[in-house]
Design an enzyme around this catalytic site. Structure first.
Site, PDB file in Angstrom:
ATOM      1  N   GLU A  57      11.329-114.703 -21.152  1.00  0.00           N
ATOM      2  CA  GLU A  57      11.838-115.175 -19.857  1.00  0.00           C
ATOM      3  C   GLU A  57      11.581-114.122 -18.775  1.00  0.00           C
ATOM      4  O   GLU A  57      11.144-114.455 -17.665  1.00  0.00           O
ATOM      5  CB  GLU A  57      13.341-115.479 -19.951  1.00  0.00           C
ATOM      6  CG  GLU A  57      13.902-115.992 -18.634  1.00  0.00           C
ATOM      7  CD  GLU A  57      15.420-116.106 -18.628  1.00  0.00           C
ATOM      8  OE1 GLU A  57      16.014-116.406 -19.671  1.00  0.00           O
ATOM      9  OE2 GLU A  57      15.997-115.868 -17.552  1.00  0.00           O
ATOM     10  N   SER A  62      17.385-114.352 -30.691  1.00  0.00           N
ATOM     11  CA  SER A  62      18.019-115.024 -29.554  1.00  0.00           C
ATOM     12  C   SER A  62      18.790-114.034 -28.673  1.00  0.00           C
ATOM     13  O   SER A  62      19.771-113.426 -29.118  1.00  0.00           O
ATOM     14  CB  SER A  62      18.963-116.114 -30.096  1.00  0.00           C
ATOM     15  OG  SER A  62      19.898-116.465 -29.110  1.00  0.00           O
TER      16      SER A  62
END
Ligand code: SF4
Length: 281
Positions: free
Chosen positions: A124, A218
């Site tokens: 991201e 994650s």
């Protein structure tokens, strides 16, 4: 044994949307490829692959192929390269991530040095930095602030990786404000992350044991665990039910469970079933 499941446990809307787009796309378009993992969860990636989507690590000739852009988004150059190579691109980037892209681009256009508070190597963050023509400064931790560079900046526009811990972000922001005369700060931590982080500030204190479910890849699960652990030392980060150890449950009367934004409901249910099975011995 009382089992308390966090209301926000599991998929956020961005992940749910990306998976829905992926599964719908592979019904109509083939062959279809994803560049890296669509979300950071091994079970979800396996499900997507079973549906017929192939994972690739680099782009090749794309004529007749469909490329799925993952929930975390990608850089402008990756997108342009994919189109140039002939791929049909289906964009499953989360709208909240797209919003960060937009803000970062506007800050750059208005003459601000863009600073991203986030994990340097996370997809991201790379995707946000990759929207810009100039080089963004990426800061992950208070101790890693590049002070020599920061002191030279007159105007900084700051955005945040969607899954960062607000408390850490604010500490970094305090330091940046000391050295940079003009700071424009956009808190781009997404709403699902904020809700999850709020819940995890109380759950570890209200339960004897805290289980956090999510892949070790994650970022948002990592953040949840980092908040929980200092509040309750009996906090464990697992990726699947089989990692639960019976000894964790000894003397525990209540267990709090939460799960990262890319953890499927099936994994959460397996964890609950395993806890019930162990505690009924
Ligand atoms: S965690 Fe937030 S930014 Fe990331 S996919 Fe979910 S809603 Fe979107």
């Amino acid at each position: 044994m009382k089992i308390n499941l966090a209301k926000s446990a599991g998929f956020c809307f961005g992940v749910r949307k990306a998976i829905t787009i992926a599964l719908q796309t592979c019904k109509t378009k083939k062959p279809i490829f994803m560049l890296g993992d669509i979300v950071h969860n091994e079970e979800v990636v396996r499900q997507i692959q079973r549906a017929g989507i192939k994972k690739i690590n680099r782009l090749s000739k794309g004529k007749g192929k469909t490329l799925l852009i993952r929930a975390h988004g990608c850089s402008k150059s990756t997108l342009q390269k994919a189109l140039k190579l002939g791929y049909t691109v289906i964009d499953a980037t989360c709208p909240m991530v797209k919003e960060i892209h937009k803000i970062a681009g506007q800050l750059e256009e208005s003459g601000y040095q863009v600073i991203i508070i986030g994990d340097k190597l996370h997809d991201e963050v790379q995707g946000i930095a990759g929207q810009l023509n100039s080089k963004a400064i990426i800061i992950d931790k208070l101790k890693n602030i590049p002070l020599a560079k920061i002191k030279k900046i007159k105007r900084a526009g700051i955005v945040v990786q969607s899954t960062q811990n607000l408390d850490n972000v604010l500490k970094i922001l305090d330091v940046l404000r000391k050295y940079i005369p003009q700071v424009k700060f956009h808190n781009t931590i997404c709403k699902p992350t904020r809700i999850k982080q709020d819940e995890i500030k109380s759950m570890p204190l209200e339960n004897d044991l805290m289980i956090i479910i999510g892949s070790k890849t994650s970022a948002n699960t990592k953040r949840i665990y980092e908040i929980a652990k200092p509040l309750n030392k009996n906090s464990y980060w697992i990726n699947s039910a089989k990692e639960i150890q019976k000894s964790w449950l000894e003397n525990a009367l209540s267990v709090g469970i939460t799960a990262g934004a890319s953890t499927p409901e099936s994994t959460i249910n397996e964890v609950i079933q395993r806890i019930k099975a162990i505690s009924s011995y």
